[in-house]
Design a protein around this motif. Structure first.
Motif, mmCIF file in Angstrom:
data_model
loop_
_atom_site.group_PDB
_atom_site.id
_atom_site.type_symbol
_atom_site.label_atom_id
_atom_site.label_comp_id
_atom_site.label_asym_id
_atom_site.label_seq_id
_atom_site.Cartn_x
_atom_site.Cartn_y
_atom_site.Cartn_z
ATOM 1 N N SER A 86 -4.058 7.573 5.660
ATOM 2 C CA SER A 86 -4.784 6.960 4.693
ATOM 3 C C SER A 86 -3.959 5.994 3.660
ATOM 4 C CB SER A 86 -5.471 8.050 3.803
ATOM 5 O OG SER A 86 -4.502 9.028 3.426
ATOM 6 N N PHE A 87 -4.555 5.176 3.429
ATOM 7 C CA PHE A 87 -3.628 3.953 2.688
ATOM 8 C C PHE A 87 -4.333 3.731 1.328
ATOM 9 C CE2 PHE A 87 -2.866 3.703 7.172
ATOM 10 C CZ PHE A 87 -1.590 3.629 7.210
ATOM 11 N N ARG A 88 -3.540 3.428 0.159
ATOM 12 C CA ARG A 88 -4.212 2.964 -1.030
ATOM 13 C C ARG A 88 -3.223 1.939 -1.469
ATOM 14 N NH1 ARG A 88 -3.859 7.304 -5.879
ATOM 15 N NH2 ARG A 88 -1.789 6.508 -5.898
ATOM 16 N N LYS A 89 -3.809 0.844 -2.164
ATOM 17 C CA LYS A 89 -3.306 -0.216 -2.769
ATOM 18 C C LYS A 89 -2.185 0.155 -3.816
ATOM 19 C CE LYS A 89 -3.916 -5.010 -4.347
ATOM 20 N NZ LYS A 89 -4.749 -5.923 -4.581
ATOM 21 N N ALA A 90 -1.160 -0.492 -3.802
ATOM 22 C CA ALA A 90 -0.140 0.314 -4.771
ATOM 23 C C ALA A 90 0.087 -0.895 -5.927
ATOM 24 C CB ALA A 90 1.383 0.332 -4.126
ATOM 25 N N LYS A 91 0.274 -0.747 -7.081
ATOM 26 C CA LYS A 91 0.624 -1.808 -8.066
ATOM 27 C C LYS A 91 1.986 -1.968 -8.040
ATOM 28 C CE LYS A 91 -0.207 -2.664 -12.840
ATOM 29 N NZ LYS A 91 -0.715 -2.115 -14.288
ATOM 30 N N VAL A 92 2.358 -3.067 -7.589
ATOM 31 C CA VAL A 92 3.807 -3.719 -7.599
ATOM 32 C C VAL A 92 3.864 -5.290 -7.945
ATOM 33 C CG1 VAL A 92 4.290 -2.463 -5.441
ATOM 34 C CG2 VAL A 92 3.534 -4.660 -5.160
ATOM 35 N N SER A 93 5.207 -5.462 -8.460
ATOM 36 C CA SER A 93 5.575 -6.680 -9.100
ATOM 37 C C SER A 93 6.639 -7.351 -8.101
ATOM 38 C CB SER A 93 6.068 -6.457 -10.425
ATOM 39 O OG SER A 93 6.526 -7.954 -10.872
ATOM 40 N N VAL A 94 6.411 -8.307 -7.378
ATOM 41 C CA VAL A 94 7.418 -9.159 -6.587
ATOM 42 C C VAL A 94 7.486 -10.505 -6.907
ATOM 43 C CG1 VAL A 94 7.994 -9.883 -4.121
ATOM 44 C CG2 VAL A 94 6.706 -7.396 -4.627
ATOM 45 N N PRO A 95 8.644 -11.099 -7.152
ATOM 46 C CA PRO A 95 9.071 -12.545 -7.773
ATOM 47 C C PRO A 95 8.162 -13.586 -6.771
ATOM 48 C CG PRO A 95 10.964 -11.309 -7.743
ATOM 49 C CD PRO A 95 10.155 -10.338 -6.894
ATOM 50 N N GLU A 96 7.780 -14.670 -7.167
ATOM 51 C CA GLU A 96 6.792 -15.659 -6.443
ATOM 52 C C GLU A 96 8.081 -16.412 -5.591
ATOM 53 O OE1 GLU A 96 4.911 -19.906 -7.497
ATOM 54 O OE2 GLU A 96 5.382 -18.525 -9.055
ATOM 55 N N GLY A 97 7.528 -16.687 -4.388
ATOM 56 C CA GLY A 97 8.647 -17.152 -3.490
ATOM 57 C C GLY A 97 9.053 -16.310 -2.543
ATOM 58 N N HIS A 98 9.254 -15.177 -2.573
ATOM 59 C CA HIS A 98 9.775 -14.266 -1.794
ATOM 60 C C HIS A 98 9.139 -13.844 -0.544
ATOM 61 C CE1 HIS A 98 11.266 -10.128 -0.229
ATOM 62 N NE2 HIS A 98 9.929 -9.677 -0.270
ATOM 63 N N LYS A 99 9.814 -13.970 0.522
ATOM 64 C CA LYS A 99 9.434 -13.849 1.862
ATOM 65 C C LYS A 99 9.931 -12.638 2.497
ATOM 66 C CE LYS A 99 6.894 -16.492 3.711
ATOM 67 N NZ LYS A 99 5.369 -16.465 3.848
ATOM 68 N N VAL A 116 0.748 -1.059 -0.118
ATOM 69 C CA VAL A 116 -0.106 -0.008 -0.034
ATOM 70 C C VAL A 116 0.822 1.127 0.016
ATOM 71 C CG1 VAL A 116 -2.020 -1.028 1.134
ATOM 72 C CG2 VAL A 116 -0.314 0.268 2.505
ATOM 73 N N GLU A 117 0.373 2.407 -0.336
ATOM 74 C CA GLU A 117 0.963 3.418 -0.482
ATOM 75 C C GLU A 117 0.306 4.688 0.514
ATOM 76 O OE1 GLU A 117 2.118 4.371 -5.270
ATOM 77 O OE2 GLU A 117 0.227 4.790 -4.472
ATOM 78 N N THR A 118 1.331 5.391 1.116
ATOM 79 C CA THR A 118 0.591 6.269 2.215
ATOM 80 C C THR A 118 1.587 7.587 2.350
ATOM 81 O OG1 THR A 118 -0.202 6.831 4.360
ATOM 82 C CG2 THR A 118 1.475 5.431 4.183
ATOM 83 N N LYS A 119 0.940 8.743 2.363
ATOM 84 C CA LYS A 119 1.758 10.042 2.420
ATOM 85 C C LYS A 119 1.762 10.393 4.006
ATOM 86 C CE LYS A 119 1.415 12.037 -1.944
ATOM 87 N NZ LYS A 119 0.870 13.257 -2.729
ATOM 88 N N ASP A 120 0.929 9.870 4.587
ATOM 89 C CA ASP A 120 0.712 10.286 6.048
ATOM 90 C C ASP A 120 0.522 9.235 7.125
ATOM 91 O OD1 ASP A 120 -1.829 9.446 5.647
ATOM 92 O OD2 ASP A 120 -2.765 11.394 5.568
#
Length: 298
Positions: free
Chosen positions: A268-281, A261-265
């Motif tokens: 309030s939070f907004r879902k972010a568009k991200v790409s993370v490799p499968e298997g990452h913890k 999620v993204e936030t400035k303060d």
């Protein structure tokens, strides 16, 4: 005089060589292989280096979970990690100048003074620029020590901390956070002087979601715990600032997805568009000079 194309090419090269990149410490289940790293030019799209940089050698189970890393002012990278699910009264530690050559691994017994300690989970290291100290926080359970809800006594966590200047001498362990509920996976974020945010997991049932709290010092106290900003079954927050926004990554372990999620303060939070490799913890994110990454790439 040099041709204009040559000058432009040189400028682009210098620009590229000095530009920062993001690194994300990582591990793969069942956590017996060791430290992995993701990298990203922008903090949103990530690639896996696809190799293990440090195999765990300390602790009862000799695993490496929740690797957290920070870079000191002298350029040294300091890494801490969970080395067992249960039974250990400390965490693993190693350091490196280049993320290729590592020091001897050490076990830091931060809870040895509490004989009933069940576990030491997800140590998180933070450089407190106000004091020059490294602050390390983690979650531990000491049965029958704190009020609990429906959780079992061996799953009723609170956050503890120690400080160090050199990772050789450590201050006595102290209670870091007791929000009157089971809490794990806390991360310290500095916004400005005397303005800190703690991103944490409410580990109670049925919550198991992420919240934030606020403080004036890195070591707290943290108060005004918020309502959750994620769905249940989320954990392992990792926080990084990209331009004017804070990105909070987390493991949505019921859906087996990695989200942000993204936030400035931090209100309030907004879902972010991200790409993370499968298997990452989950681990921690830090910004480094691109030359560090170049030394790791094939």
């Amino acid at each position: 005089m040099k041709p204009i194309a040559w000058i432009i090419g040189l400028w682009m090269c210098l620009s590229s060589c000095t530009r920062d990149t993001f690194l994300f410490t990582s591990f793969h289940e069942p956590a017996n292989e060791g430290l992995r790293l993701l990298y990203s030019p922008n903090g949103y799209q990530w690639k896996d280096l696809d190799k293990v940089l440090l195999k765990p050698e300390v602790g009862t189970q000799k695993v490496m979970r929740d690797p957290s890393m920070v870079r000191g002012k002298d350029g040294t990278f300091h890494l801490v990690w969970t080395c067992s699910w249960k039974g250990d009264k400390g965490f693993g530690y190693a350091n490196s100048k280049d993320l290729i050559h590592w020091s001897e691994q050490r076990f830091i017994p931060v809870m040895e003074h509490e004989a009933a300690t069940v576990n030491v989970w997800a140590p998180e290291v933070f450089l407190d620029e106000e004091t020059g100290q490294f602050v390390i926080i983690w979650a531990s359970t000491i049965p029958h020590r704190f009020t609990r809800g429906v959780e079992d006594e061996d799953n009723n966590h609170r956050m503890y901390y120690t400080t160090t200047y050199d990772f050789k001498t450590f201050a006595p362990t102290q209670l870091f956070l007791d929000p009157a509920f089971s809490v794990i996976d806390a991360v310290i974020v500095k916004r400005k002087k005397e303005d800190y945010v703690l991103v944490l997991k409410d580990n109670t049932r049925p919550n198991r979601n992420l919240k934030v709290a606020f403080g004036k010092r890195a070591t707290g106290p943290y108060t005004n715990v918020s309502e959750p900003f994620t769905d249940p079954f989320t954990e392992g927050p990792s926080v990084v600032k990209v331009k004017d926004k804070w990105l909070i990554y987390f493991d949505s372990y019921r859906t087996k997805t990695y989200e942000a999620v993204e936030t400035k303060d931090f209100k309030s939070f907004r879902k972010a568009k991200v790409s993370v490799p499968e298997g990452h913890k989950h681990g921690t994110i830090l910004k480094v000079d691109r030359n560090i990454l170049k030394g790791l790439l094939p």
